[in-house]
Scaffold this motif. Sequence first.
Motif, PDB file in Angstrom:
ATOM      1  N   UNK A  94       0.814  -1.198   0.000  1.00  0.00           N
ATOM      2  CA  UNK A  94       0.000   0.000   0.000  1.00  0.00           C
ATOM      3  C   UNK A  94       0.850   1.252   0.000  1.00  0.00           C
ATOM      4  N   UNK A  95       0.257   2.416  -0.121  1.00  0.00           N
ATOM      5  CA  UNK A  95       0.996   3.681  -0.142  1.00  0.00           C
ATOM      6  C   UNK A  95       1.855   3.888   1.103  1.00  0.00           C
ATOM      7  N   UNK A  96       1.327   3.497   2.277  1.00  0.00           N
ATOM      8  CA  UNK A  96       2.108   3.672   3.501  1.00  0.00           C
ATOM      9  C   UNK A  96       3.359   2.805   3.487  1.00  0.00           C
ATOM     10  N   UNK A  97       3.217   1.581   2.998  1.00  0.00           N
ATOM     11  CA  UNK A  97       4.375   0.699   2.924  1.00  0.00           C
ATOM     12  C   UNK A  97       5.461   1.276   2.037  1.00  0.00           C
ATOM     13  N   UNK A  98       5.064   1.819   0.903  1.00  0.00           N
ATOM     14  CA  UNK A  98       6.048   2.411  -0.008  1.00  0.00           C
ATOM     15  C   UNK A  98       6.649   3.680   0.602  1.00  0.00           C
ATOM     16  N   UNK A  99       5.832   4.459   1.278  1.00  0.00           N
ATOM     17  CA  UNK A  99       6.304   5.713   1.874  1.00  0.00           C
ATOM     18  C   UNK A  99       7.368   5.443   2.938  1.00  0.00           C
ATOM     19  N   UNK A 100       7.115   4.422   3.772  1.00  0.00           N
ATOM     20  CA  UNK A 100       8.046   4.100   4.860  1.00  0.00           C
ATOM     21  C   UNK A 100       9.076   3.033   4.466  1.00  0.00           C
ATOM     22  N   UNK A 101       9.119   2.708   3.189  1.00  0.00           N
ATOM     23  CA  UNK A 101      10.076   1.720   2.691  1.00  0.00           C
ATOM     24  C   UNK A 101       9.947   0.387   3.435  1.00  0.00           C
ATOM     25  N   UNK A 102       8.699  -0.010   3.671  1.00  0.00           N
ATOM     26  CA  UNK A 102       8.387  -1.268   4.358  1.00  0.00           C
ATOM     27  C   UNK A 102       8.054  -2.308   3.298  1.00  0.00           C
ATOM     28  N   UNK A 103       8.861  -3.366   3.218  1.00  0.00           N
ATOM     29  CA  UNK A 103       8.672  -4.364   2.170  1.00  0.00           C
ATOM     30  C   UNK A 103       7.631  -5.421   2.535  1.00  0.00           C
ATOM     31  N   UNK A 104       7.127  -5.405   3.764  1.00  0.00           N
ATOM     32  CA  UNK A 104       6.073  -6.347   4.127  1.00  0.00           C
ATOM     33  C   UNK A 104       4.751  -5.881   3.519  1.00  0.00           C
ATOM     34  N   UNK A 105       3.762  -6.765   3.568  1.00  0.00           N
ATOM     35  CA  UNK A 105       2.443  -6.446   3.015  1.00  0.00           C
ATOM     36  C   UNK A 105       1.405  -6.240   4.113  1.00  0.00           C
ATOM     37  N   UNK A 106       1.869  -6.087   5.336  1.00  0.00           N
ATOM     38  CA  UNK A 106       0.947  -6.025   6.477  1.00  0.00           C
ATOM     39  C   UNK A 106      -0.044  -4.870   6.389  1.00  0.00           C
ATOM     40  N   UNK A 107       0.345  -3.783   5.717  1.00  0.00           N
ATOM     41  CA  UNK A 107      -0.539  -2.616   5.620  1.00  0.00           C
ATOM     42  C   UNK A 107      -1.272  -2.554   4.286  1.00  0.00           C
ATOM     43  N   UNK A 108      -1.156  -3.615   3.494  1.00  0.00           N
ATOM     44  CA  UNK A 108      -1.815  -3.637   2.185  1.00  0.00           C
ATOM     45  C   UNK A 108      -3.246  -4.135   2.316  1.00  0.00           C
ATOM     46  N   UNK A 109      -4.247  -3.321   1.969  1.00  0.00           N
ATOM     47  CA  UNK A 109      -5.647  -3.772   2.055  1.00  0.00           C
ATOM     48  C   UNK A 109      -5.898  -5.030   1.235  1.00  0.00           C
ATOM     49  N   UNK A 110      -5.276  -5.106   0.061  1.00  0.00           N
ATOM     50  CA  UNK A 110      -5.481  -6.277  -0.795  1.00  0.00           C
ATOM     51  C   UNK A 110      -4.915  -7.536  -0.134  1.00  0.00           C
ATOM     52  N   UNK A 111      -3.755  -7.400   0.489  1.00  0.00           N
ATOM     53  CA  UNK A 111      -3.162  -8.558   1.158  1.00  0.00           C
ATOM     54  C   UNK A 111      -4.010  -8.990   2.349  1.00  0.00           C
ATOM     55  N   UNK A 112      -4.467  -8.027   3.140  1.00  0.00           N
ATOM     56  CA  UNK A 112      -5.277  -8.353   4.319  1.00  0.00           C
ATOM     57  C   UNK A 112      -6.554  -9.089   3.905  1.00  0.00           C
ATOM     58  N   UNK A 113      -7.190  -8.592   2.844  1.00  0.00           N
ATOM     59  CA  UNK A 113      -8.415  -9.237   2.355  1.00  0.00           C
ATOM     60  C   UNK A 113      -8.104 -10.642   1.844  1.00  0.00           C
ATOM     61  N   UNK A 114      -7.036 -10.755   1.038  1.00  0.00           N
ATOM     62  CA  UNK A 114      -6.666 -12.046   0.462  1.00  0.00           C
ATOM     63  C   UNK A 114      -6.272 -13.031   1.559  1.00  0.00           C
ATOM     64  N   UNK A 115      -5.556 -12.558   2.569  1.00  0.00           N
ATOM     65  CA  UNK A 115      -5.123 -13.413   3.674  1.00  0.00           C
ATOM     66  C   UNK A 115      -6.335 -13.976   4.421  1.00  0.00           C
ATOM     67  N   UNK A 116      -7.310 -13.125   4.688  1.00  0.00           N
ATOM     68  CA  UNK A 116      -8.534 -13.583   5.366  1.00  0.00           C
ATOM     69  C   UNK A 116      -9.312 -14.561   4.500  1.00  0.00           C
TER      70      UNK A 116
END
Length: 372
Positions: A94-116
Amino acid sequence: MARKSASRAKPRRFNLALQGGGSHGAFTWGVLDRILEDERLEIAAISGASAGAMNAVVLADGWVKGGREGARKALAQFWSRVGTAAKGSPVQRGPLGKWFNDWSLDASPAYIYFDMLTRLVSPYDLNPANINPLRDILIDQVDFEAVRACDQIGVHISATNVETGRVEVFDRHELRPDHVLASACLPTLFQAVEIEGVPYWDGGYMGNPPLFPLFDHSDSDDVIIVQINPIERAGAPRKARDILNRLNEITFNASLLRELRAIDFVTRLLDAGRLEETGYRRVLVHMISHEQTLCGFGASSKLNAEGAFLKLLFERGREVADTWLDKHQKDIGKRSSVNLRDLFEGGDDPLGTHRLRQPSAFQTKSRRAATE
Protein backbone atom coordinates in the motif's frame (compact mmCIF):
# COMPACT_ATOMS: atom_id res chain seq x y z
CA MET A 1 33.68 -12.94 -14.28
CA ALA A 2 34.40 -15.98 -12.15
CA ARG A 3 36.95 -15.53 -9.40
CA LYS A 4 40.01 -17.71 -9.91
CA SER A 5 42.33 -18.91 -7.18
CA ALA A 6 45.97 -17.91 -7.34
CA SER A 7 47.02 -21.57 -7.34
CA ARG A 8 45.76 -24.59 -9.22
CA ALA A 9 44.45 -26.23 -6.06
CA LYS A 10 41.64 -28.72 -6.47
CA PRO A 11 38.24 -27.03 -5.94
CA ARG A 12 36.53 -27.60 -2.61
CA ARG A 13 33.46 -29.77 -3.22
CA PHE A 14 30.34 -29.44 -1.13
CA ASN A 15 26.59 -29.99 -1.16
CA LEU A 16 23.98 -27.25 -0.97
CA ALA A 17 20.74 -27.48 1.02
CA LEU A 18 18.33 -24.72 0.00
CA GLN A 19 15.35 -23.79 2.16
CA GLY A 20 12.03 -22.57 0.83
CA GLY A 21 10.49 -19.25 1.80
CA GLY A 22 8.61 -17.61 -1.05
CA SER A 23 10.21 -14.48 -2.47
CA HIS A 24 12.94 -14.73 0.18
CA GLY A 25 14.36 -17.36 -2.17
CA ALA A 26 15.91 -14.35 -3.92
CA PHE A 27 18.30 -14.15 -0.95
CA THR A 28 19.38 -17.67 -1.89
CA TRP A 29 19.77 -16.50 -5.49
CA GLY A 30 22.33 -13.97 -4.25
CA VAL A 31 24.17 -16.63 -2.25
CA LEU A 32 24.28 -18.95 -5.27
CA ASP A 33 25.48 -16.18 -7.56
CA ARG A 34 28.42 -15.46 -5.26
CA ILE A 35 29.30 -19.16 -4.92
CA LEU A 36 29.10 -19.80 -8.66
CA GLU A 37 31.56 -17.05 -9.51
CA ASP A 38 34.25 -18.58 -7.28
CA GLU A 39 36.22 -21.27 -9.09
CA ARG A 40 37.74 -22.47 -5.82
CA LEU A 41 34.34 -23.97 -5.08
CA GLU A 42 32.51 -26.87 -6.72
CA ILE A 43 28.92 -27.95 -6.14
CA ALA A 44 28.49 -31.71 -5.83
CA ALA A 45 24.72 -31.87 -5.23
CA ILE A 46 21.77 -29.69 -4.28
CA SER A 47 18.78 -30.48 -2.10
CA GLY A 48 15.91 -28.01 -2.11
CA ALA A 49 12.33 -27.38 -1.07
CA SER A 50 9.81 -24.90 -2.48
CA ALA A 51 11.74 -21.78 -3.62
CA GLY A 52 14.90 -23.77 -2.92
CA ALA A 53 13.72 -26.42 -5.37
CA MET A 54 13.15 -23.77 -8.02
CA ASN A 55 16.60 -22.34 -7.49
CA ALA A 56 18.03 -25.86 -7.76
CA VAL A 57 16.44 -26.78 -11.10
CA VAL A 58 17.10 -23.37 -12.64
CA LEU A 59 20.76 -23.60 -11.62
CA ALA A 60 21.07 -27.14 -13.03
CA ASP A 61 19.45 -26.13 -16.32
CA GLY A 62 21.78 -23.14 -16.68
CA TRP A 63 24.80 -25.23 -15.73
CA VAL A 64 24.15 -27.74 -18.52
CA LYS A 65 23.78 -24.93 -21.06
CA GLY A 66 26.70 -22.75 -19.99
CA GLY A 67 28.53 -23.88 -16.88
CA ARG A 68 28.98 -21.40 -14.03
CA GLU A 69 28.08 -18.34 -16.05
CA GLY A 70 25.15 -20.14 -17.62
CA ALA A 71 23.80 -20.98 -14.16
CA ARG A 72 24.21 -17.39 -12.96
CA LYS A 73 22.45 -16.07 -16.07
CA ALA A 74 19.59 -18.57 -15.71
CA LEU A 75 18.98 -17.63 -12.07
CA ALA A 76 19.01 -13.91 -12.90
CA GLN A 77 16.55 -14.46 -15.74
CA PHE A 78 14.22 -16.58 -13.59
CA TRP A 79 13.98 -14.07 -10.76
CA SER A 80 13.62 -11.20 -13.21
CA ARG A 81 10.63 -12.95 -14.72
CA VAL A 82 9.15 -13.56 -11.28
CA GLY A 83 9.42 -9.81 -10.58
CA THR A 84 7.83 -8.96 -13.93
CA ALA A 85 4.92 -11.35 -13.31
CA ALA A 86 4.33 -9.76 -9.90
CA LYS A 87 3.52 -6.41 -11.52
CA GLY A 88 0.13 -7.79 -12.48
CA SER A 89 -0.66 -9.13 -9.02
CA PRO A 90 -3.52 -7.45 -7.12
CA VAL A 91 -1.56 -8.00 -3.89
CA GLN A 92 0.82 -5.06 -3.70
CA ARG A 93 2.27 -2.86 -1.00
CA GLY A 94 0.00 0.00 0.00
CA PRO A 95 1.00 3.68 -0.14
CA LEU A 96 2.11 3.67 3.50
CA GLY A 97 4.38 0.70 2.92
CA LYS A 98 6.05 2.41 -0.01
CA TRP A 99 6.30 5.71 1.87
CA PHE A 100 8.05 4.10 4.86
CA ASN A 101 10.08 1.72 2.69
CA ASP A 102 8.39 -1.27 4.36
CA TRP A 103 8.67 -4.36 2.17
CA SER A 104 6.07 -6.35 4.13
CA LEU A 105 2.44 -6.45 3.01
CA ASP A 106 0.95 -6.02 6.48
CA ALA A 107 -0.54 -2.62 5.62
CA SER A 108 -1.81 -3.64 2.19
CA PRO A 109 -5.65 -3.77 2.06
CA ALA A 110 -5.48 -6.28 -0.80
CA TYR A 111 -3.16 -8.56 1.16
CA ILE A 112 -5.28 -8.35 4.32
CA TYR A 113 -8.41 -9.24 2.35
CA PHE A 114 -6.67 -12.05 0.46
CA ASP A 115 -5.12 -13.41 3.67
CA MET A 116 -8.53 -13.58 5.37
CA LEU A 117 -10.12 -15.13 2.28
CA THR A 118 -7.58 -17.97 2.11
CA ARG A 119 -8.42 -18.89 5.70
CA LEU A 120 -12.12 -19.20 4.88
CA VAL A 121 -12.22 -20.46 1.30
CA SER A 122 -10.48 -23.50 -0.17
CA PRO A 123 -8.23 -22.97 -3.22
CA TYR A 124 -10.45 -25.49 -4.98
CA ASP A 125 -13.24 -22.88 -4.72
CA LEU A 126 -11.13 -19.70 -4.78
CA ASN A 127 -8.93 -20.80 -7.70
CA PRO A 128 -10.92 -23.51 -9.55
CA ALA A 129 -8.80 -23.13 -12.71
CA ASN A 130 -5.70 -23.77 -10.55
CA ILE A 131 -3.84 -20.80 -12.04
CA ASN A 132 -0.19 -20.62 -10.98
CA PRO A 133 2.02 -18.00 -12.70
CA LEU A 134 5.14 -19.95 -11.75
CA ARG A 135 4.06 -22.86 -13.93
CA ASP A 136 4.34 -20.77 -17.10
CA ILE A 137 7.72 -19.37 -16.05
CA LEU A 138 9.11 -22.83 -15.29
CA ILE A 139 7.82 -24.41 -18.48
CA ASP A 140 9.01 -21.52 -20.64
CA GLN A 141 12.48 -21.14 -19.13
CA VAL A 142 13.61 -24.48 -17.73
CA ASP A 143 14.53 -27.31 -20.06
CA PHE A 144 13.73 -30.25 -17.82
CA GLU A 145 15.34 -32.66 -20.23
CA ALA A 146 18.59 -30.75 -19.62
CA VAL A 147 18.02 -30.91 -15.85
CA ARG A 148 17.55 -34.68 -16.03
CA ALA A 149 20.78 -34.89 -18.03
CA CYS A 150 22.81 -32.78 -15.57
CA ASP A 151 25.18 -35.49 -14.35
CA GLN A 152 27.72 -33.03 -12.90
CA ILE A 153 25.43 -31.80 -10.12
CA GLY A 154 22.98 -33.99 -8.22
CA VAL A 155 19.53 -32.46 -7.68
CA HIS A 156 17.02 -33.61 -5.05
CA ILE A 157 13.77 -31.79 -4.26
CA SER A 158 11.18 -32.55 -1.61
CA ALA A 159 7.39 -32.57 -1.48
CA THR A 160 4.97 -33.66 1.22
CA ASN A 161 2.71 -36.62 0.49
CA VAL A 162 -0.75 -35.38 1.52
CA GLU A 163 -2.11 -38.86 2.19
CA THR A 164 0.74 -40.22 4.32
CA GLY A 165 2.25 -37.02 5.70
CA ARG A 166 5.71 -38.29 4.72
CA VAL A 167 8.40 -36.51 2.78
CA GLU A 168 8.94 -37.59 -0.81
CA VAL A 169 12.25 -36.79 -2.47
CA PHE A 170 12.42 -36.59 -6.24
CA ASP A 171 15.83 -36.99 -7.84
CA ARG A 172 17.22 -35.27 -10.92
CA HIS A 173 16.53 -38.08 -13.37
CA GLU A 174 12.75 -37.93 -12.82
CA LEU A 175 12.15 -34.18 -12.50
CA ARG A 176 9.40 -32.41 -14.44
CA PRO A 177 7.52 -29.14 -13.86
CA ASP A 178 4.88 -30.81 -11.64
CA HIS A 179 7.55 -32.07 -9.24
CA VAL A 180 8.81 -28.53 -8.67
CA LEU A 181 5.30 -27.11 -8.39
CA ALA A 182 4.45 -29.83 -5.87
CA SER A 183 7.47 -28.82 -3.81
CA ALA A 184 6.16 -25.23 -3.74
CA CYS A 185 2.46 -25.99 -3.28
CA LEU A 186 1.15 -24.06 -0.27
CA PRO A 187 -2.20 -25.75 0.45
CA THR A 188 -4.01 -22.52 1.31
CA LEU A 189 -3.09 -21.00 -2.06
CA PHE A 190 -3.00 -23.87 -4.56
CA GLN A 191 -4.68 -27.18 -5.17
CA ALA A 192 -2.56 -30.21 -4.34
CA VAL A 193 -0.33 -31.26 -7.23
CA GLU A 194 -1.03 -34.84 -8.27
CA ILE A 195 1.85 -36.96 -9.56
CA GLU A 196 0.90 -40.46 -10.69
CA GLY A 197 -2.33 -40.16 -8.73
CA VAL A 198 -0.66 -39.06 -5.48
CA PRO A 199 -1.41 -35.55 -4.11
CA TYR A 200 1.48 -33.44 -2.83
CA TRP A 201 1.88 -30.21 -0.86
CA ASP A 202 4.84 -27.98 -0.15
CA GLY A 203 8.03 -29.86 0.66
CA GLY A 204 8.83 -27.41 3.44
CA TYR A 205 6.47 -29.16 5.84
CA MET A 206 8.47 -32.39 6.03
CA GLY A 207 11.84 -31.59 4.44
CA ASN A 208 12.96 -27.96 4.34
CA PRO A 209 15.29 -28.98 2.86
CA PRO A 210 15.95 -32.72 3.25
CA LEU A 211 19.58 -33.54 4.04
CA PHE A 212 19.54 -37.33 3.92
CA PRO A 213 19.64 -37.62 0.08
CA LEU A 214 23.00 -35.85 0.17
CA PHE A 215 24.50 -38.54 2.41
CA ASP A 216 23.59 -41.38 0.05
CA HIS A 217 24.11 -39.77 -3.35
CA SER A 218 27.08 -37.42 -3.03
CA ASP A 219 30.83 -37.88 -2.74
CA SER A 220 31.19 -34.81 -0.52
CA ASP A 221 30.75 -34.81 3.27
CA ASP A 222 30.19 -31.02 3.45
CA VAL A 223 26.70 -29.52 3.49
CA ILE A 224 26.14 -25.77 3.24
CA ILE A 225 22.60 -24.91 4.35
CA VAL A 226 21.18 -21.65 3.01
CA GLN A 227 18.78 -20.75 5.83
CA ILE A 228 16.01 -18.27 5.03
CA ASN A 229 13.44 -19.19 7.70
CA PRO A 230 14.49 -17.63 11.02
CA ILE A 231 15.14 -20.21 13.72
CA GLU A 232 15.01 -17.67 16.52
CA ARG A 233 12.75 -14.63 16.87
CA ALA A 234 12.75 -12.56 20.04
CA GLY A 235 9.59 -12.29 22.13
CA ALA A 236 6.16 -13.92 21.97
CA PRO A 237 3.95 -12.66 19.12
CA ARG A 238 0.72 -10.99 20.22
CA LYS A 239 -1.22 -10.41 16.98
CA ALA A 240 -3.12 -13.30 15.41
CA ARG A 241 -1.25 -13.00 12.11
CA ASP A 242 2.13 -12.86 13.87
CA ILE A 243 1.26 -15.95 15.93
CA LEU A 244 0.41 -17.90 12.78
CA ASN A 245 3.54 -16.68 11.01
CA ARG A 246 5.78 -17.74 13.87
CA LEU A 247 4.03 -21.10 14.02
CA ASN A 248 4.75 -21.56 10.30
CA GLU A 249 8.42 -20.69 10.82
CA ILE A 250 8.73 -23.25 13.60
CA THR A 251 6.95 -25.87 11.49
CA PHE A 252 9.10 -25.20 8.43
CA ASN A 253 12.31 -25.52 10.47
CA ALA A 254 11.28 -28.60 12.46
CA SER A 255 12.33 -31.27 9.95
CA LEU A 256 15.71 -29.61 9.35
CA LEU A 257 16.42 -29.37 13.07
CA ARG A 258 15.56 -33.05 13.51
CA GLU A 259 18.10 -34.01 10.88
CA LEU A 260 20.72 -31.73 12.40
CA ARG A 261 20.14 -33.36 15.80
CA ALA A 262 20.71 -36.75 14.20
CA ILE A 263 23.92 -35.52 12.55
CA ASP A 264 25.16 -34.13 15.87
CA PHE A 265 24.36 -37.38 17.66
CA VAL A 266 26.14 -39.53 15.07
CA THR A 267 29.13 -37.18 15.13
CA ARG A 268 29.46 -37.61 18.88
CA LEU A 269 29.23 -41.38 18.55
CA LEU A 270 31.98 -41.26 15.92
CA ASP A 271 34.11 -39.10 18.21
CA ALA A 272 33.61 -41.67 20.97
CA GLY A 273 34.65 -44.56 18.71
CA ARG A 274 31.23 -46.19 19.01
CA LEU A 275 30.59 -46.44 15.24
CA GLU A 276 33.85 -47.82 13.92
CA GLU A 277 33.52 -49.88 10.73
CA THR A 278 29.79 -49.24 10.54
CA GLY A 279 29.82 -47.17 7.35
CA TYR A 280 28.57 -43.98 9.00
CA ARG A 281 30.02 -40.77 7.54
CA ARG A 282 31.13 -37.67 9.38
CA VAL A 283 29.02 -34.81 8.00
CA LEU A 284 30.54 -31.34 8.05
CA VAL A 285 27.77 -28.76 8.45
CA HIS A 286 27.90 -25.11 7.40
CA MET A 287 25.18 -22.48 7.31
CA ILE A 288 24.77 -19.23 5.39
CA SER A 289 22.06 -17.03 6.83
CA HIS A 290 21.32 -13.58 8.16
CA GLU A 291 18.35 -13.69 10.49
CA GLN A 292 18.52 -9.97 11.29
CA THR A 293 17.81 -9.15 7.66
CA LEU A 294 15.12 -11.74 7.03
CA CYS A 295 13.33 -11.22 10.37
CA GLY A 296 13.26 -7.50 9.69
CA PHE A 297 11.28 -7.87 6.50
CA GLY A 298 8.38 -9.71 8.16
CA ALA A 299 6.68 -12.94 7.15
CA SER A 300 4.20 -11.33 4.75
CA SER A 301 7.09 -10.08 2.62
CA LYS A 302 7.51 -13.69 1.41
CA LEU A 303 4.58 -12.92 -0.90
CA ASN A 304 6.08 -9.64 -2.11
CA ALA A 305 7.73 -10.37 -5.46
CA GLU A 306 8.37 -6.77 -6.55
CA GLY A 307 11.47 -6.59 -8.69
CA ALA A 308 13.12 -4.00 -6.43
CA PHE A 309 12.60 -6.21 -3.37
CA LEU A 310 13.98 -9.30 -5.12
CA LYS A 311 17.04 -7.29 -6.16
CA LEU A 312 17.52 -6.09 -2.59
CA LEU A 313 17.37 -9.68 -1.29
CA PHE A 314 19.77 -10.79 -4.03
CA GLU A 315 22.33 -8.15 -3.09
CA ARG A 316 22.02 -8.99 0.60
CA GLY A 317 22.49 -12.69 -0.16
CA ARG A 318 25.66 -11.95 -2.12
CA GLU A 319 27.05 -9.80 0.71
CA VAL A 320 26.34 -12.44 3.35
CA ALA A 321 27.82 -15.21 1.20
CA ASP A 322 30.93 -13.12 0.51
CA THR A 323 31.46 -12.50 4.22
CA TRP A 324 30.89 -16.17 5.02
CA LEU A 325 33.37 -17.35 2.39
CA ASP A 326 36.05 -14.97 3.61
CA LYS A 327 35.70 -16.50 7.06
CA HIS A 328 34.86 -20.15 6.40
CA GLN A 329 35.90 -21.13 2.87
CA LYS A 330 38.94 -22.94 4.27
CA ASP A 331 36.72 -24.96 6.63
CA ILE A 332 35.12 -26.81 3.70
CA GLY A 333 36.46 -30.35 3.67
CA LYS A 334 38.08 -29.99 7.12
CA ARG A 335 35.58 -29.11 9.84
CA SER A 336 32.04 -27.94 10.54
CA SER A 337 31.70 -24.19 10.80
CA VAL A 338 28.48 -24.25 12.83
CA ASN A 339 28.03 -25.52 16.37
CA LEU A 340 24.94 -27.66 16.04
CA ARG A 341 24.29 -27.99 19.75
CA ASP A 342 24.35 -24.23 20.21
CA LEU A 343 22.06 -23.91 17.21
CA PHE A 344 19.20 -26.04 18.46
CA GLU A 345 19.85 -26.68 22.14
CA GLY A 346 21.38 -23.44 23.39
CA GLY A 347 24.44 -25.24 24.69
CA ASP A 348 22.57 -27.91 26.67
CA ASP A 349 23.43 -31.57 26.26
CA PRO A 350 20.18 -33.55 26.39
CA LEU A 351 21.69 -36.55 24.59
CA GLY A 352 24.36 -36.94 27.23
CA THR A 353 27.69 -36.47 25.48
CA HIS A 354 29.54 -37.20 28.72
CA ARG A 355 27.99 -40.69 28.70
CA LEU A 356 29.20 -41.66 25.25
CA ARG A 357 32.65 -42.58 26.49
CA GLN A 358 31.26 -44.64 29.38
CA PRO A 359 30.07 -48.26 29.08
CA SER A 360 26.35 -48.62 28.71
CA ALA A 361 24.33 -50.67 31.21
CA PHE A 362 24.24 -53.84 29.08
CA GLN A 363 28.00 -53.61 28.43
CA THR A 364 28.70 -53.36 32.16
CA LYS A 365 26.53 -56.42 32.90
CA SER A 366 28.22 -58.42 30.14
CA ARG A 367 31.67 -57.63 31.52
CA ARG A 368 30.67 -58.62 35.03
CA ALA A 369 29.30 -61.94 33.79
CA ALA A 370 32.50 -62.65 31.89
CA THR A 371 34.68 -62.16 34.99
CA GLU A 372 32.55 -64.26 37.35
